[in-house]
Design an enzyme around this catalytic site. Structure first.
Site, PDB file in Angstrom:
ATOM      1  N   ASP A  34       0.869  -1.175   0.000  1.00  0.00           N
ATOM      2  CA  ASP A  34       0.000   0.000   0.000  1.00  0.00           C
ATOM      3  C   ASP A  34       0.907   1.225   0.000  1.00  0.00           C
ATOM      4  O   ASP A  34       1.735   1.377   0.919  1.00  0.00           O
ATOM      5  CB  ASP A  34      -0.877  -0.041   1.267  1.00  0.00           C
ATOM      6  N   ARG A  92       9.789  10.306  -2.327  1.00  0.00           N
ATOM      7  CA  ARG A  92      10.836  10.428  -1.290  1.00  0.00           C
ATOM      8  C   ARG A  92      11.743   9.200  -1.300  1.00  0.00           C
ATOM      9  O   ARG A  92      12.974   9.333  -1.216  1.00  0.00           O
ATOM     10  CB  ARG A  92      10.183  10.600   0.082  1.00  0.00           C
ATOM     11  N   TYR A 139     -10.914  14.676  -4.941  1.00  0.00           N
ATOM     12  CA  TYR A 139     -10.057  14.108  -5.994  1.00  0.00           C
ATOM     13  C   TYR A 139      -9.320  15.231  -6.740  1.00  0.00           C
ATOM     14  O   TYR A 139      -8.119  15.139  -6.997  1.00  0.00           O
ATOM     15  CB  TYR A 139     -10.925  13.295  -6.957  1.00  0.00           C
ATOM     16  N   LYS A 185      -5.234  15.690  -7.065  1.00  0.00           N
ATOM     17  CA  LYS A 185      -4.501  15.671  -8.332  1.00  0.00           C
ATOM     18  C   LYS A 185      -3.773  17.005  -8.580  1.00  0.00           C
ATOM     19  O   LYS A 185      -2.722  17.035  -9.208  1.00  0.00           O
ATOM     20  CB  LYS A 185      -5.452  15.313  -9.486  1.00  0.00           C
ATOM     21  N   THR A 231     -10.978   2.370 -17.891  1.00  0.00           N
ATOM     22  CA  THR A 231     -10.244   1.441 -17.014  1.00  0.00           C
ATOM     23  C   THR A 231     -11.227   0.902 -15.968  1.00  0.00           C
ATOM     24  O   THR A 231     -12.327   1.447 -15.796  1.00  0.00           O
ATOM     25  CB  THR A 231      -9.109   2.168 -16.261  1.00  0.00           C
TER      26      THR A 231
HETATM   27  N1  LIG Z   1      -9.294   6.225 -15.660  1.00  0.00           N
HETATM   28  C1  LIG Z   1      -9.401   7.550 -15.746  1.00  0.00           C
HETATM   29  O1  LIG Z   1     -10.354   8.091 -16.337  1.00  0.00           O
HETATM   30  C2  LIG Z   1      -8.341   8.436 -15.139  1.00  0.00           C
HETATM   31  C3  LIG Z   1      -8.339   9.782 -15.486  1.00  0.00           C
HETATM   32  C4  LIG Z   1      -7.377  10.613 -14.955  1.00  0.00           C
HETATM   33  C5  LIG Z   1      -6.427  10.095 -14.079  1.00  0.00           C
HETATM   34  N2  LIG Z   1      -6.463   8.768 -13.746  1.00  0.00           N
HETATM   35  C6  LIG Z   1      -5.423   8.279 -12.835  1.00  0.00           C
HETATM   36  O2  LIG Z   1      -4.746   7.229 -13.470  1.00  0.00           O
HETATM   37  C7  LIG Z   1      -4.176   6.368 -12.472  1.00  0.00           C
HETATM   38  C8  LIG Z   1      -4.528   4.932 -12.799  1.00  0.00           C
HETATM   39  O3  LIG Z   1      -5.934   4.789 -12.728  1.00  0.00           O
HETATM   40  P1  LIG Z   1      -6.751   3.688 -13.550  1.00  0.00           P
HETATM   41  O4  LIG Z   1      -7.859   4.389 -14.197  1.00  0.00           O
HETATM   42  O5  LIG Z   1      -5.832   2.837 -14.312  1.00  0.00           O
HETATM   43  O6  LIG Z   1      -7.410   2.918 -12.301  1.00  0.00           O
HETATM   44  P2  LIG Z   1      -7.415   1.401 -11.838  1.00  0.00           P
HETATM   45  O7  LIG Z   1      -8.297   1.384 -10.633  1.00  0.00           O
HETATM   46  O8  LIG Z   1      -7.735   0.518 -12.985  1.00  0.00           O
HETATM   47  O9  LIG Z   1      -5.903   1.160 -11.405  1.00  0.00           O
HETATM   48  C9  LIG Z   1      -5.362   1.759 -10.265  1.00  0.00           C
HETATM   49  C10 LIG Z   1      -4.485   0.739  -9.563  1.00  0.00           C
HETATM   50  O10 LIG Z   1      -3.878   1.396  -8.452  1.00  0.00           O
HETATM   51  C11 LIG Z   1      -3.921   0.496  -7.351  1.00  0.00           C
HETATM   52  N3  LIG Z   1      -3.907   1.259  -6.112  1.00  0.00           N
HETATM   53  C12 LIG Z   1      -4.832   2.151  -5.679  1.00  0.00           C
HETATM   54  N4  LIG Z   1      -4.501   2.610  -4.484  1.00  0.00           N
HETATM   55  C13 LIG Z   1      -3.331   2.004  -4.132  1.00  0.00           C
HETATM   56  C14 LIG Z   1      -2.504   2.071  -2.991  1.00  0.00           C
HETATM   57  N5  LIG Z   1      -2.829   2.838  -1.943  1.00  0.00           N
HETATM   58  N6  LIG Z   1      -1.364   1.338  -2.976  1.00  0.00           N
HETATM   59  C15 LIG Z   1      -1.044   0.535  -4.012  1.00  0.00           C
HETATM   60  N7  LIG Z   1      -1.812   0.415  -5.114  1.00  0.00           N
HETATM   61  C16 LIG Z   1      -2.945   1.148  -5.167  1.00  0.00           C
HETATM   62  C17 LIG Z   1      -5.232  -0.278  -7.516  1.00  0.00           C
HETATM   63  O11 LIG Z   1      -5.240  -1.517  -6.813  1.00  0.00           O
HETATM   64  C18 LIG Z   1      -5.282  -0.461  -9.024  1.00  0.00           C
HETATM   65  O12 LIG Z   1      -4.667  -1.676  -9.430  1.00  0.00           O
HETATM   66  C19 LIG Z   1      -4.727   6.863 -11.134  1.00  0.00           C
HETATM   67  O13 LIG Z   1      -3.755   7.685 -10.512  1.00  0.00           O
HETATM   68  C20 LIG Z   1      -5.938   7.692 -11.537  1.00  0.00           C
HETATM   69  O14 LIG Z   1      -6.257   8.665 -10.577  1.00  0.00           O
HETATM   70  C21 LIG Z   1      -7.385   7.915 -14.267  1.00  0.00           C
END
Ligand SMILES: NC(=O)c1ccc[n+]([C@@H]2O[C@H](COP(=O)([O-])OP(=O)(O)OC[C@H]3O[C@@H](n4cnc5c(N)ncnc54)[C@H](O)[C@@H]3O)[C@@H](O)[C@H]2O)c1
Length: 254
Positions: A65, A129, A162, A166, A197
């Protein structure tokens, strides 16, 4: 190939954008240290990625985590030790979006706000870090790519936690790029628009998703389309780019 044998860490590697990034890098011969807190999905991703890579020894997976400093520090230390070399790149992709229905700020609890900030801002800080401690990176430098969001560039109704998290991710990117530049380490962020996703699918299933904003290309993004930008920023092809926030949003903000 320019990414072959480069040692790259990826958080959030078990799903969505992180997994797409890992697939592209595995095919290009990179050495990968993957982290995610979803053990089951990570183990599935590990099996798939070892099949894409030229050797199963190229992929190390760690369930952790990013909110835990000791876990993050141990993972980064273990990565260099395991591969016997300094890190060349880091994709800090892990992130969290609450599934709640959009809420105005007066309705958000302390716990809800803290959970989002704790992962997307504080967790990212803990990764940076650990990654920037002396001796962790390859002495020639390298590249760090954080995943921010278009929510780090503008405000959205009912999504202030959120959006704040960000904006913090983008702020960390800009400041840390100034600190790390003299060591040859570039630090950039990719700011995706709405991307197909599991995170977005879960929000849609929960009816918590915000209306799709008008996008020039008329569709949401695919995880591979975001991952390609991350991989470019990790590679030497972007050697003169640092401190940038790269929108990959189908023209949402234009
Ligand atoms: N999908 C979108 O529309 C979108 C848009 C803008 C930004 N993002 C950003 O893109 C990144 C990836 O998102 P995604 O859409 O692929 O989502 P996702 O949920 O498919 O993947 C995110 C992954 O991060 C892992 N995760 C979350 N919190 C965690 C933690 N505390 N420690 C370790 N692992 C952790 C989850 O288990 C998951 O496997 C994120 O930072 C999200 O905020 C996504």
């Amino acid at each position: 190939m320019f990414l072959a044998n480069k040692l790259i860490t990826i958080t959030g590697a078990a799903s969505g954008i992180g997994l797409s990034t890992a697939r592209i890098l595995a095919r290009r011969g990179a050495l990968l240290s993957l982290a995610d807190y979803d053990k089951d999905r990570l183990s599935k991703a590990h099996s798939e990625l070892t099949g894409l890579s030229s050797s199963s020894a190229n992929i190390l997976s760690t369930s952790l985590d990013i909110q835990s400093s000791p876990a993050v520090n141990n993972w980064i230390a273990r990565t260099s030790k395991h591969f016997g070399k300094g890190i060349d790149g880091c994709a800090n992709v892990a992130g969290f979006h609450p599934l709640w229905t959009p809420k105005n700020v007066q309705d958000i609890s302390d716990e809800e706000f803290e959970q989002v900030m704790s992962i997307n801002a504080f967790g990212l800080f803990k990764c940076l870090r650990a990654q920037l401690q002396p001796g962790v990176f390859n002495e020639k430098g390298g590249s760090i790519v954080n995943v921010g969001s278009v929510s780090g560039l503008i405000g959205f109704l009912g999504d202030s936690a959120y959006v704040a998290s960000k904006h913090a991710a983008h702020g960390l990117t800009k400041s840390v790029s100034k600190e790390a530049g003299s060591r040859g380490i570039r630090v950039n962020a990719v700011a995706p628009g709405q991307t197909n996703t599991p995170m977005v699918q879960a929000m849609a299933a929960n009816k918590g998703v915000l209306p799709t904003p008008p996008v020039s290309l008329g569709r949401e993004g695919q995880p591979d389309e975001i991952a390609e930008a991350i991989v470019w920023l990790l590679s030497d092809k972007s050697a003169y780019v640092t401190g940038s926030i790269y929108r990959v949003d189908g023209g949402m903000l234009e």
